[in-house]
Each structure stands twice: as structure tokens, then as C-alpha cells.
Design a protein around this motif. Structure first.
Motif, PDB file in Angstrom:
ATOM      1  N   TYR A  74      10.400  94.121  -0.645  1.00 31.32           N
ATOM      2  CA  TYR A  74      10.918  93.141  -1.592  1.00 31.32           C
ATOM      3  C   TYR A  74      11.916  93.768  -2.566  1.00 31.32           C
ATOM      4  N   PHE A  78      19.136  92.858  -0.878  1.00 29.93           N
ATOM      5  CA  PHE A  78      19.224  91.981   0.292  1.00 29.93           C
ATOM      6  C   PHE A  78      20.399  92.373   1.187  1.00 29.93           C
ATOM      7  N   TRP A 131      14.074  84.286  -4.659  1.00 26.92           N
ATOM      8  CA  TRP A 131      14.017  83.621  -3.352  1.00 26.92           C
ATOM      9  C   TRP A 131      13.120  84.410  -2.393  1.00 26.92           C
ATOM     10  N   ARG A 132      13.150  85.722  -2.510  1.00 26.60           N
ATOM     11  CA  ARG A 132      12.538  86.588  -1.517  1.00 26.60           C
ATOM     12  C   ARG A 132      11.060  86.861  -1.788  1.00 26.60           C
ATOM     13  N   ASP A 308      13.293  90.501   5.145  1.00 25.11           N
ATOM     14  CA  ASP A 308      14.663  90.018   5.002  1.00 25.11           C
ATOM     15  C   ASP A 308      15.705  90.969   5.578  1.00 25.11           C
ATOM     16  N   ARG A 410      14.903  82.262  10.989  1.00 28.88           N
ATOM     17  CA  ARG A 410      15.839  82.920  10.090  1.00 28.88           C
ATOM     18  C   ARG A 410      17.267  82.745  10.590  1.00 28.88           C
ATOM     19  N   ASP A 416      20.205  84.045   5.485  1.00 30.64           N
ATOM     20  CA  ASP A 416      18.954  83.570   4.897  1.00 30.64           C
ATOM     21  C   ASP A 416      19.206  83.253   3.428  1.00 30.64           C
ATOM     22  N   TYR A 417      18.560  82.201   2.938  1.00 29.44           N
ATOM     23  CA  TYR A 417      18.757  81.721   1.574  1.00 29.44           C
ATOM     24  C   TYR A 417      20.210  81.309   1.325  1.00 29.44           C
ATOM     25  N   ASP A 431      21.128  91.277  -6.128  1.00 30.12           N
ATOM     26  CA  ASP A 431      19.761  91.745  -6.410  1.00 30.12           C
ATOM     27  C   ASP A 431      19.795  92.880  -7.433  1.00 30.12           C
TER      28      ASP A 431
END
Length: 431
Positions: A74, A78, A131-132, A308, A410, A416-417, A431
């Protein structure tokens, strides 16, 4: 009953231990694997709220190791799922000039019902790393805004109305069905305070507007949906949907029955030559799998929570080796994975899938005739979709079974996102 293979009260190494013999389907149903309600596996949690349950569930050493590994993932910046660590430039944002406003309006209505304190908890910047933070377990790892079961009814209904306005009717029905099956499981094991139709977190990202950049996230046990709208183009990824059990004696429809039937039709259509390429492992616990391929929580799926940035090399058979009928079956499965998108948005996404037909891969683990639990992955530069049969957590089956299903979806290469689209719009924070 505990055995030497137990890692904690929920996980046994049986689920990730290679077996020379085939893993065959249990001829009985999920009810053959119900614990007695007085069994300590269940009874120790009865009477706890989700906060205390989560605290206790996080205590064992095995879980601490798992959470530590997930936290490290996490904390990474990203990048996105890739095949080799290099992001390909495959996501082109084409604004939708006639974007439907209903989803944004529903989100505005939800936010208008919140006081300043709750809005601060529920709303984040559109490029936020929060989001993650989604996850699948029934115990809380990261909270994700507001918890549906704790909201006043008008606010809870407004949150669900936002989800409904954003998705297709059939997609919304599928999400609600997964939530209902979570409630069904809570009733089966008499732990409704831990697993129910509203034991989910909801949050909003950005400022809702039909042509701007915003989204929402809903997650909890067996349901995690990230919805993003960027210049009118919708992305629903990552998505995690599952169920244990995935059916309920006719009281509720099987959640993934149509998808599984289509997958088996495709797998059974393979010629011997095609099957030799597509079937990567002959069993879901094939001893030829490399070390680390099986994970005690994820089992076979590679695209779950905190993954991710995973590097996933293509495997199996390339779609160029499939005939047109087989491609149509594969495409129908991909479309079913994208059922949450509204029909116009789904057409746009499937056009992207079609554009990468020559670089699409199908991989399969297990028998192709429906006699065994199986793992399916469809993987291209713009989609990674998985279906995996799992061992029991709240049911006692120690080996994978068709009545416990996890699916993931995905958009590889950084979307993603909606992150690739956000970067093109210039609205993404880092991030």
C-alpha cells in the motif's frame, strides 16, 4: 476441529499445499460444510461488534505478517499492473460530450446530507492514495469513509442511490446481490453483526460533476468497487466481487453461474493443441506451481487488494490461436466482468478490449470439463479478469470448492482508479 496445518482460526495451509492427486469437486453442497453454531470457530466471535472483532482478528502472528506485507504494498507509489514492470501507453482519454449527469447528482445529494465532520471523513481528493486502501476481509484493515450500517437511513439510502445511479441496472443488481449474500452468510453462521448487507464502507473522491473528475468507492467483505468518472468516461476498476456461499438454496440466484457456464463452454471448446497451451496447471493445487504462486489469503488470484503494482507476465494461450467462435465466448466473459458499467460505457470499454485482441491471453488451471474447481484469467493490456474457486473461511471445506468464488477486475498499465485518464486530464495528485 483444528489440525497441525492450521495457520489461525480461519486459514489452513491445506489451501496452498500442493497435491499430486486432482482436486475434485465435492459432490455435496455448501450446507455439508456448515460449522455447528457452538463450534469455537464461530462462537468466539459472537456478541462482538466489528471493531472488537477486527482488533482480535488482527492479533495472530500470521495475520500480522500478512498485514505487514499488505501495508508495504500500500505504501508503494502507484504504478499499475504490468506484464514486466513497464507501463504501456494504451489508455487514451476521449471525453464523453453527452455524459449522463445522474451519478454526479446522486453523489451531490449524498454529500449534502452530511455535516462538516462526516463530510471530512467521507470525501477525499480525486487523486488520493486512499483509493488503494480497499480490502476484502470481513475484518477492518483500513476504514474507507462512512460505514453503511452506522448511517441514518436517509444517508444510507442516498449512498446506495449514488451507487445505483452510477452503474447499469444489472450491474447494480449484481453488487447488491453480493452484499445480500454477505448478509446470508452472516445469518448462516449467526454472526450478523460482523457480516450483513450493510457492513461496507463508502467514500467519495473529488467534486462530483458530469464532465469533471470524481468517483466513489464501496468496499467490505466480498464487495469492493471503485467507480471513477473522468471527462464523462467511466472506469469501474479495481473490482472485487465474491461470495461464500455463492448461492443460497434457491433463495437467491447463484452469483457467478452464467460466467462459470460461459467459461466452461469456452474451455471445453478447446482442441487438444489449444488446451495444451491454455491449461497452465492441471489442478488448482498443482505441485508444479512455483514457490509463492499460491497465497494463503489470495490463493490463486493475482489482482486482489493491495496488488496495484503487481507484475503479471502473460500465460496460457494467445487469443490469436482461438477461432472466431471461441473469441466470441471469451469476449462475452469479459463483457460479463464489465457488467457494472452502463451499456454505453461498456461499449466504449469493450472497443478497447477488441483493439487488443491480438495481445489477449487466456489461462486456465484445472480440468476443463467442470469436474474440478478451476482458476480463469483473461489478460490483455487493458483488462485483467480473474475467477478463482476458494477453500472455506466461514465454511469448513479445506480445499477449493465451486461454492466459494472470488473474482477480480483491473485495468492494467495504470488505469485502475482511472489514474491514466486523470493524468491526461491533469487532475491527478501523486501518492
Amino acid at each position: 476441529m483444528s489440525t497441525e496445518n492450521d495457520l489461525d482460526d480461519f486459514f489452513s495451509s491445506d489451501r496452498v499445499t500442493a497435491r499430486d492427486e486432482d482436486v475434485t469437486l465435492d459432490q455435496g453442497g455448501y450446507r455439508d460444510h456448515l460449522y455447528d453454531l457452538d463450534d469455537p470457530v464461530l462462537a468466539q466471535w459472537r456478541g462482538l461488534d466489528y471493531v472488537e472483532f477486527s482488533r482480535r482478528k488482527r492479533e495472530p502472528g500470521f495475520v500480522q505478517e500478512l498485514l505487514g506485507a499488505w501495508q508495504d504494498l500500500y505504501d508503494e507509489p502507484f504504478v499499475g499492473v504490468t506484464t514486466d514492470g513497464v507501463v504501456r501507453d494504451v489508455h487514451r482519454l476521449v471525453p464523453v460530450t453527452d455524459a449522463a449527469p445522474e451519478a454526479a447528482r446522486a453523489a451531490e445529494r449524498l454529500l449534502a446530507l452530511l455535516d462538516d465532520d462526516r463530510r471530512a471523513v467521507a470525501q477525499h481528493p480525486v487523486g488520493s492514495p486512499r483509493w488503494r486502501a480497499w480490502s476484502n476481509p470481513e475484518f477492518v484493515i483500513h476504514d474507507g469513509g462512512l460505514r453503511l450500517e452506522e448511517l441514518d437511513e436517509p444517508v444510507a439510502q442516498a449512498a446506495l442511490a449514488m451507487v445505483e445511479a452510477s452503474l447499469s441496472p444489472e450491474g447494480y443488481a449484481r453488487v447488491r446481490e453480493a452484499m445480500a449474500l454477505n448478509g446470508f452468510l452472516g445469518d448462516l453462521v449467526d454472526l450478523p453483526d460482523l457480516m450483513n448487507e450493510r457492513s461496507y464502507w463508502v467514500s467519495v473522491f473529488g467534486t462530483p460533476s458530469a464532465g469533471g473528475a470524481w468517483g466513489w468507492q464501496l468496499f467490505g467483505h466480498h464487495v469492493a468497487v471503485s467507480f471513477v468518472s473522468v471527462a464523462g468516461r467511466h472506469v469501474v476498476a479495481p473490482v472485487f466481487l465474491g461470495a461464500e456461499p455463492a448461492l443460497s438454496d434457491g433463495a437467491r440466484p447463484p452469483l457467478f453461474d452464467a460466467r462459470e457456464r460461459a467459461a466452461l463452454e469456452l474451455a471445453s471448446s478447446l482442441t487438444d493443441v489449444q488446451r495444451a497451451e491454455a491449461v497452465v496447471y492441471s489442478s488448482v493445487l498443482d505441485p508444479s506451481m512455483p514457490a509463492g504462486r499460491l497465497h494463503p489469503a489470495d490463493e490463486r488470484h493475482v489482482a486482489g487488494a493491495f496488488r496495484d503494482n503487481r507484475v503479471v507476465p502473460p500465460e496460457g494461450i494467445r487469443a490469436t490461436s482461438l477461432d472466431d467462435h471461441q473469441w466470441a465466448l471469451l469476449r462475452a466473459i469479459v463483457e460479463d466482468f464489465h457488467l457494472l458499467l452502463t451499456e454505453p460505457q461498456r461499449r466504449l470499454t469493450l472497443a478497447d478490449v477488441d483493439a487488443h485482441r491480438d495481445d489477449t491471453w487466456l489461462s486456465w488451471y484445472g480440468a476443463t470439463d467442470g469436474s474440478q474447481p478451476f482458476y480463469l484469467r483473461i489478460h490483455s493490456p487493458v483488462v485483467l479478469a480473474e475467477l478463482d474457486h476458494h477453500a472455506g473461511v466461514w465454511l469448513s471445506n479445506r480445499l477449493p470448492a465451486r461454492f466459494h468464488v472470488h473474482t477480480t477486475l483491473r485495468q492494467p498499465n495504470g488505469n485502475d482508479y482511472g489514474r491514466a485518464y486523470l493524468a491526461q486530464l491533469g487532475d491527478a495528485s501523486h501518492d
